[in-house]
Design a protein around this motif. Structure first.
Motif, short mmCIF file in Angstrom:
data_model
loop_
_atom_site.label_atom_id
_atom_site.label_comp_id
_atom_site.label_asym_id
_atom_site.label_seq_id
_atom_site.Cartn_x
_atom_site.Cartn_y
_atom_site.Cartn_z
N GLU A 221 35.98 159.94 23.26
CA GLU A 221 37.29 159.79 23.88
C GLU A 221 38.30 160.74 23.22
O GLU A 221 39.11 161.38 23.89
CB GLU A 221 37.76 158.34 23.73
N ARG A 222 38.26 160.82 21.90
CA ARG A 222 39.22 161.67 21.17
C ARG A 222 39.12 163.12 21.62
O ARG A 222 40.13 163.76 21.92
CB ARG A 222 38.96 161.56 19.66
N TRP A 223 37.89 163.64 21.70
CA TRP A 223 37.75 165.06 22.07
C TRP A 223 38.04 165.26 23.56
O TRP A 223 38.57 166.30 23.96
CB TRP A 223 36.37 165.60 21.71
N THR A 225 40.23 163.67 25.17
CA THR A 225 41.70 163.66 25.26
C THR A 225 42.27 165.06 25.00
O THR A 225 43.29 165.42 25.57
CB THR A 225 42.27 162.62 24.28
N SER A 226 41.60 165.84 24.17
CA SER A 226 42.04 167.22 23.95
C SER A 226 42.01 168.01 25.26
O SER A 226 42.94 168.75 25.56
CB SER A 226 41.15 167.95 22.93
N TYR A 228 42.23 166.78 28.21
CA TYR A 228 43.30 166.22 29.04
C TYR A 228 44.66 166.78 28.64
O TYR A 228 45.43 167.25 29.48
CB TYR A 228 43.25 164.69 28.92
N LEU A 229 44.97 166.77 27.33
CA LEU A 229 46.27 167.25 26.85
C LEU A 229 46.45 168.75 27.14
O LEU A 229 47.56 169.21 27.36
CB LEU A 229 46.42 167.01 25.35
N ARG A 265 39.62 158.83 33.39
CA ARG A 265 40.19 160.17 33.52
C ARG A 265 39.76 160.85 34.83
O ARG A 265 40.52 161.62 35.42
CB ARG A 265 39.77 161.05 32.34
N ALA B 97 47.39 160.29 20.46
CA ALA B 97 47.45 161.54 21.23
C ALA B 97 47.48 161.26 22.73
O ALA B 97 48.03 162.04 23.51
CB ALA B 97 46.26 162.44 20.88
N ARG B 98 46.90 160.15 23.13
CA ARG B 98 46.87 159.80 24.56
C ARG B 98 48.29 159.58 25.11
O ARG B 98 48.49 159.61 26.32
CB ARG B 98 46.05 158.52 24.78
N LEU B 100 51.07 161.34 24.35
CA LEU B 100 52.01 162.46 24.24
C LEU B 100 52.63 162.85 25.58
O LEU B 100 53.80 163.22 25.63
CB LEU B 100 51.33 163.66 23.58
N ASP B 120 45.93 158.81 12.48
CA ASP B 120 46.06 159.07 13.92
C ASP B 120 47.51 159.33 14.33
O ASP B 120 47.77 159.99 15.34
CB ASP B 120 45.50 157.88 14.70
N GLN B 206 42.42 167.79 17.06
CA GLN B 206 42.49 167.22 18.41
C GLN B 206 43.57 167.91 19.25
O GLN B 206 43.47 167.98 20.47
CB GLN B 206 42.76 165.71 18.35
N LEU B 207 44.62 168.41 18.60
CA LEU B 207 45.72 169.03 19.34
C LEU B 207 45.52 170.53 19.57
O LEU B 207 46.34 171.18 20.22
CB LEU B 207 47.05 168.79 18.61
#
Lengths: 311, 335
Positions: A221-223, A225-226, A228-229, A265, B97-98, B100, B120, B206-207
């Motif tokens: 999920e974390r990766w 989300t990258s 997605y962002l 998503r 991060a979800r 933002l 986080d 992640q960013l």
């Protein structure tokens, strides 16, 4: 214009390289040689295939040198990665992509080697192949699949959930629809690990396939989300989710499965997509060309190639 | 994709005073033990601060403290509320991060206030800092709050004192069986003075490639992580390196990385691993800027508070066979 390497012929020489970690033993390497011989090719072991440098098969420069030597050699027709692990990302700044582009040839690997494949795909505009690292091949079905894919200069058969899987031919649509575009993909973590770098995959109008192994749902999920962002999900044409063996909550507290998380998503962005495609590095996995045009029918779980992968 | 913060003037929130209200939020994961928050609430009251719990602070949805919409709502609401002078996360985990894309940047710009957390929460701290110029605070969360005198001391210095934090000290050393690593290992000596930025490496990673990607140019960068195998740390560092994130930094502070010994994490273990210390040493010896390792700014009870964006001085020198490391936060993060 994407360069298509030549299809392999019986007796062709194949360099066996370790861009990341080394085979577990000399025996594992010998078995990989036997596997390649079984396909009718002649294995040539790269100089540092078995070197030890912590978890890496030699220094970054040595592993990169093995890759460059294999590309530069006129007698070598293809390059197979031996093992995944970690470290192909560390070779990227030591590779000469213009030299690679001058010597197009088949390169195949999976897992962490997705970093190497993705970089070659976009820096050298060359078709590359996501397929099992040779040390993990343990079934005759894989040998047949690799051989038939890499020896074919015609359009490859469509990818659908394999008859060998149970239940036979099962797929799970996360968002229905059809998509077409150039195919990219590989290990999810590896693709995320190139974000922000010049080697990163371009997602615009692409059909992308993802696979992962032995990972926690919340990390997947974390990766994701990258992506997605970064806005990639707005621009992607379709997604084929492949094999995710040993992925689950593990020791985390996540209650949602990775399928739940990713499906949310898919619905949010209306991305034609399906789970359980035979893509990954198991004995049921298809060898996937990266960089050619394809069509995805997410409703029926079918990915069709619309051009050949090799010359 | 980089959002340059250079063009944005630094905005400092007002310092926290007795009688001020603090909003407690859960932008990531829920608290492991809800009652643990009581320790922090009691400490807040002792300081004369009035904690206000977010509407969804005890929500739970798997590993997230409620749905994205609700977690974002609590944050936006506390930024909007003029009575609330600081916002503290209850815990890190996963999921900030979800949020933002759901934060109201204009609202945050119009209502600058202290926001603090780590792990986080790094995603929020970096994004808010870079989008609005607001000084955000890498420091304890409310469920790991004040559980050491060291953490308490630097929290007070960072947000309840108008003076700059000044020189950073070390927690009181144990006489026997000291914690590893020591706090002041030098990989590359040197002297530098620059604004400080950073956080948890996993979140910085992640960013990457997103509109919230960290801008490290001409900054002193600090990083830390928890329960990651050395090869996983190496992968993240390599990604930052390939993106040029180390090319123009003025200094690097690698904090204590708890549980990052080979085989110590519960996932992605690998044979033939090497220590992170060796990985960092190989990569950051003979670096173009000073690099130090070991300071307590990570996932343990002993944690300094660092204001993002303020000017700091880093001195790392060998003298007479021993290492001399000075980290001085020269500029106050609050006004």
């Amino acid at each position: 214009m994407t360069i298509k390497p030549h299809a392999l012929k019986k007796g062709d020489q194949i360099a066996l390289v370790s861009p990341a970690s080394r085979p577990h033993s000399a025996e594992a390497l010998a078995r990989a040689e036997a596997v390649v011989e079984k396909m009718g090719f002649k294995p040539i072991i790269a100089k540092h295939a078995l070197s030890i440098n912590g978890y890496l098969a030699g220094t970054d420069e040595e592993r990169a040198q093995d890759i460059m030597d294999a590309f530069s050699s006129d007698s070598i027709s293809g390059i197979f990665c031996l093992e995944g692990g970690f470290g192909s990302i560390k070779t990227l700044s030591h590779l000469d992509f213009s030299q690679i582009k001058k010597h197009p040839k088949i390169i195949m690997g999976s897992h962490e080697n997705t970093c190497l494949l993705t970089a070659i795909s976009n820096q050298a505009s060359m078709v590359v192949f996501h397929g099992p690292n040779i040390c993990s091949v343990d079934r005759v079905e894989s040998i047949a699949e690799i051989k038939s894919t890499l020896a074919s200069s015609t359009i490859l058969p469509p990818v659908t959930p394999s008859l060998g899987s149970f239940p036979a031919g099962f797929h799970h649509t996360s968002y229905p629809g059809n998509a077409q575009g150039t195919l990219i993909g590989g290990n999810l973590n590896a693709i995320a690990s190139l974000m922000g770098t010049k080697y990163s995959a371009h997602f615009n109008n692409k059909i992308i396939f993802f696979c992962e192994r032995d990972e926690r749902n919340d990390i997947i999920e974390r990766w994701f989300t990258s992506f997605y962002l970064a806005g990639h999900l707005k621009r992607i044409a379709g997604i084929a989710f492949g094999e995710f063996p040993d992925c689950g909550p593990k020791d985390s507290l996540s209650m949602k499965s990775y399928q739940d998380i990713l499906t949310e998503r898919m619905i949010e962005h209306k991305i034609p997509s399906t789970f359980n495609m035979p893509i990954g590095d198991s004995s049921l996995s298809r060898v996937m060309p990266i960089g050619i045009k394809a069509k995805l029918d997410a409703t029926n779980g079918k990915l069709e190639f619309t051009e050949s992968a090799l010359d | 994709m980089n959002t340059s913060s250079e063009s944005l003037p630094l905005v400092k929130p007002s310092l926290l005073k007795r009688g001020d209200k603090i909003g407690i939020v859960a932008p990531s994961s829920p608290s492991f033990e809800e009652g643990k928050l009581d320790f922090a609430l009691k400490r807040f009251s002792e300081l004369g601060l009035v904690p206000v719990l977010g509407e969804h602070v005890f929500d739970s949805l798997g590993d997230l403290a409620g749905c994205d919409k609700d977690r974002a709502h609590d944050l936006n609401r506390f930024f909007e509320d003029k009575e609330i002078k600081a916002i503290m996360a209850i815990r890190g985990g996963n999921g900030s991060a979800r949020l933002l894309a759901m934060l109201d940047w204009d609202l945050i710009r119009a209502n600058p206030k202290i926001i603090m957390g780590y792990s986080d929460i790094t995603a929020l701290l970096l994004a808010i800092h870079q989008k609005t110029g607001l000084v955000t605070f890498h420091g304890p969360t409310a469920s790991s709050f004040f559980e050491s005198p060291y953490t308490h001391e630097y929290f007070l210095k960072a947000v309840m004192d108008k003076n700059p934090i000044g020189e950073i000290g070390d927690p009181k050393p144990k006489e026997w069986g000291p914690d590893y690593p020591p706090t002041r290992i030098i990989f590359t000596p040197g002297r530098t003075e620059a604004p400080i930025i950073g956080g948890c490496l996993t979140l910085i990673k992640q960013l990457m490639g997103t509109p919230f990607e960290i801008d490290t140019r001409e900054k002193i960068l600090f990083i830390e992580d928890v329960s990651e195998e050395p090869h996983s740390i190496d992968r993240m560092i390599t990604q930052l390196d390939l993106a040029g994130k180390f090319d123009h930094i003025r200094g690097l502070i690698i904090g204590e990385c708890v549980g990052c010994k080979p085989g110590a994490s519960k996932r992605e273990r690998m044979t033939l691993n090497m220590s992170i210390e060796r990985i960092f040493q190989k990569r950051f010896s003979n670096f173009h800027a000073p690099v130090i390792y070991g300071m307590r700014l990570g996932h343990s009870n002993e944690k300094m508070t660092l204001p993002l964006g303020v000017k700091a001085r880093l001195i790392a020198e060998f003298s007479a066979g021993s290492s001399n490391v000075v980290l001085n936060i020269m500029e106050a993060g609050v006004c």
